[in-house]
Design an enzyme around this catalytic site. Structure first.
Site, mmCIF file in Angstrom:
data_model
loop_
_atom_site.group_PDB
_atom_site.id
_atom_site.type_symbol
_atom_site.label_atom_id
_atom_site.label_comp_id
_atom_site.label_asym_id
_atom_site.label_seq_id
_atom_site.Cartn_x
_atom_site.Cartn_y
_atom_site.Cartn_z
ATOM 1 N N ASP A 22 21.013 112.316 -9.747
ATOM 2 C CA ASP A 22 21.373 112.000 -11.256
ATOM 3 C C ASP A 22 20.638 112.673 -12.147
ATOM 4 O O ASP A 22 19.740 113.163 -11.882
ATOM 5 C CB ASP A 22 21.110 110.215 -11.443
ATOM 6 C CG ASP A 22 21.441 109.654 -12.686
ATOM 7 O OD1 ASP A 22 22.474 110.363 -13.236
ATOM 8 O OD2 ASP A 22 21.220 108.522 -13.033
ATOM 9 N N GLY A 23 21.057 113.042 -13.455
ATOM 10 C CA GLY A 23 20.581 113.555 -14.561
ATOM 11 C C GLY A 23 20.956 114.934 -15.011
ATOM 12 O O GLY A 23 20.477 115.621 -15.848
ATOM 13 N N GLY A 25 23.459 116.035 -16.587
ATOM 14 C CA GLY A 25 23.941 115.725 -17.953
ATOM 15 C C GLY A 25 22.819 115.799 -18.937
ATOM 16 O O GLY A 25 22.722 116.680 -20.012
ATOM 17 N N HIS A 39 25.416 120.453 -14.178
ATOM 18 C CA HIS A 39 26.139 120.529 -12.547
ATOM 19 C C HIS A 39 25.961 121.756 -12.171
ATOM 20 O O HIS A 39 25.576 121.930 -10.824
ATOM 21 C CB HIS A 39 27.562 119.954 -12.627
ATOM 22 C CG HIS A 39 27.930 118.666 -13.437
ATOM 23 N ND1 HIS A 39 27.187 117.505 -13.050
ATOM 24 C CD2 HIS A 39 28.775 118.291 -14.226
ATOM 25 C CE1 HIS A 39 27.541 116.565 -13.845
ATOM 26 N NE2 HIS A 39 28.629 117.025 -14.442
ATOM 27 N N THR A 68 33.811 107.028 -7.686
ATOM 28 C CA THR A 68 35.277 106.684 -8.014
ATOM 29 C C THR A 68 35.083 106.580 -9.367
ATOM 30 O O THR A 68 35.925 106.846 -9.988
ATOM 31 C CB THR A 68 35.440 105.262 -7.370
ATOM 32 O OG1 THR A 68 35.172 105.247 -5.762
ATOM 33 C CG2 THR A 68 36.920 104.859 -7.381
ATOM 34 N N GLU A 69 33.904 106.093 -10.020
ATOM 35 C CA GLU A 69 33.932 106.042 -11.388
ATOM 36 C C GLU A 69 33.703 107.336 -12.272
ATOM 37 O O GLU A 69 34.122 107.234 -13.315
ATOM 38 C CB GLU A 69 32.590 105.153 -11.867
ATOM 39 C CG GLU A 69 32.510 103.582 -11.365
ATOM 40 C CD GLU A 69 32.202 103.569 -9.856
ATOM 41 O OE1 GLU A 69 31.855 104.126 -9.112
ATOM 42 O OE2 GLU A 69 32.546 102.270 -9.475
ATOM 43 N N LEU A 133 21.439 119.519 11.288
ATOM 44 C CA LEU A 133 21.807 118.528 10.355
ATOM 45 C C LEU A 133 23.188 118.178 9.683
ATOM 46 O O LEU A 133 23.890 119.103 9.760
ATOM 47 C CB LEU A 133 21.139 118.993 8.833
ATOM 48 C CG LEU A 133 21.394 118.306 7.669
ATOM 49 C CD1 LEU A 133 20.441 117.078 7.600
ATOM 50 C CD2 LEU A 133 20.801 119.104 6.408
HETATM 51 C C1 FPP Z 1 25.097 113.151 -11.853
HETATM 52 O O1 FPP Z 1 24.768 113.543 -13.138
HETATM 53 C C2 FPP Z 1 25.778 114.276 -10.956
HETATM 54 C C3 FPP Z 1 26.789 114.297 -10.747
HETATM 55 C C4 FPP Z 1 27.855 113.182 -11.051
HETATM 56 C C5 FPP Z 1 27.397 115.410 -9.839
HETATM 57 C C6 FPP Z 1 26.859 115.999 -8.780
HETATM 58 C C7 FPP Z 1 27.150 117.221 -8.539
HETATM 59 C C8 FPP Z 1 26.551 118.431 -8.200
HETATM 60 C C9 FPP Z 1 25.016 118.427 -8.139
HETATM 61 C C10 FPP Z 1 27.427 119.588 -8.003
HETATM 62 C C11 FPP Z 1 27.472 120.243 -6.805
HETATM 63 C C12 FPP Z 1 27.276 119.243 -5.605
HETATM 64 C C13 FPP Z 1 27.542 119.793 -4.255
HETATM 65 C C14 FPP Z 1 27.393 118.734 -3.301
HETATM 66 C C15 FPP Z 1 28.041 121.243 -4.048
HETATM 67 P P1 FPP Z 1 25.152 113.005 -14.447
HETATM 68 O O2 FPP Z 1 26.215 113.766 -14.750
HETATM 69 O O3 FPP Z 1 25.577 111.477 -14.173
HETATM 70 O O4 FPP Z 1 24.042 113.350 -15.330
HETATM 71 P P2 FPP Z 1 23.434 112.122 -16.584
HETATM 72 O O5 FPP Z 1 23.542 110.818 -15.781
HETATM 73 O O6 FPP Z 1 22.276 112.623 -17.028
HETATM 74 O O7 FPP Z 1 24.570 112.091 -17.393
#
Ligand code: FPP
Length: 241
Positions: A22-23, A25, A39, A68-69, A133
């Site tokens: 998370d985080g 964004g 990302h 899903t969300e 793994l």
């Molecule tokens: C949450 O941050 C993160 C995601 C929804 C996507 C995670 C994806 C990656 C790290 C890209 C690459 C992944 C792989 C497996 C190759 P958020 O957007 O919810 O952040 P926020 O809570 O600060 O808005």
């Protein structure tokens, strides 16, 4: 400088670690960039964490990559995230093979765009013989979707006469989840300060240790991962006993 990695008891490592990444964004916004930049930087953390897990012999690492969300985010972010996910998986396949990592995916994969689903299945097939793994990507995943689906399948089998109601137990339910061949996580890590499960592995996390860190996912590095395992090893797990 002594590191958390050196302090780990290698005889008591968690078998399965699950992570809510998370985080991304918030990390990007704080730096004046748009969310997708977060990302993109999160990919480095995925690589580091996967390497860190493989280095010490963790058996399963599950990453919550797309919920899903997340389908309800603006279309431009959904498209960019999907492209990033699939491109990364494709690009990293040789390195997964070199490191003996087997890729797996859980979630409602039927919702992925056709080309993404095809590429994903190709990478899964190309790494399926690896014995190190297991990297499990939760994609288009939510726990309530998974449990609902399991219920539908169990009911169908009961109606077909394959099971009696009395046969329904923990094990039978576990065997109808998308994680059926995977042991329950010993440790669940969530980055970026939120202390919630957010529809992730609700059944499977029943006895898992939960670890929350304020570090945003794009800044999560090997030492952060080893620190989480170190903290896990300081806790006593009683499984309700
Ligand atoms: C949450 O941050 C993160 C995601 C929804 C996507 C995670 C994806 C990656 C790290 C890209 C690459 C992944 C792989 C497996 C190759 P958020 O957007 O919810 O952040 P926020 O809570 O600060 O808005």
């Amino acid at each position: 400088m002594s590191s958390f990695k050196e302090k780990l008891d290698k005889t008591r490592l968690p078998k399965h670690i699950a992570i809510i990444m998370d985080g991304n964004g918030r990390w990007a916004k704080e730096r004046g960039y748009d969310r997708i930049f977060g990302h993109q930087n999160g990919v480095t953390s995925v690589r580091e964490t996967t390497e860190a897990a493989a280095e010490i012999g963790i058996e399963y690492l599950t990453l919550y990559a797309f919920s899903t969300e997340n389908w309800s985010r603006p279309q431009s972010e959904v498209d960019a995230l999907m492209e990033l996910l699939i491109d990364t998986i494709e690009k990293e396949t040789p390195s997964l093979n070199k490191n003996n990592v087997r890729l797996m995916a859980i979630g409602d994969l039927s919702r992925l765009p056709g080309s993404a689903a095809e590429k994903l299945q190709r990478c899964i097939a190309q790494t399926s013989k690896n014995t190190g793994l297991a990297l499990v990507l939760a994609l288009s995943y939510s726990s309530r979707w998974e449990i609902t689906n399991a219920l539908k399948n169990i009911c169908t089998e009961v109606l077909a006469g394959n099971y009696n109601i009395e046969d329904i137990n923990d094990e039978l339910i576990s065997n109808h989840l998308t994680t059926k061949s995977i042991p329950d996580p010993d440790l669940m890590i969530r980055t970026s300060g939120e202390e919630r499960i957010s529809n992730f592995l609700l059944w499977q996390l029943a006895y898992s240790e939960l670890y929350f860190t304020k570090t945003h996912w794009p800044e999560f590095r090997k030492e952060n991962f080893y620190q989480a395992i170190y903290e896990f090893q300081q806790r006593e797990r009683r499984f309700g006993k």
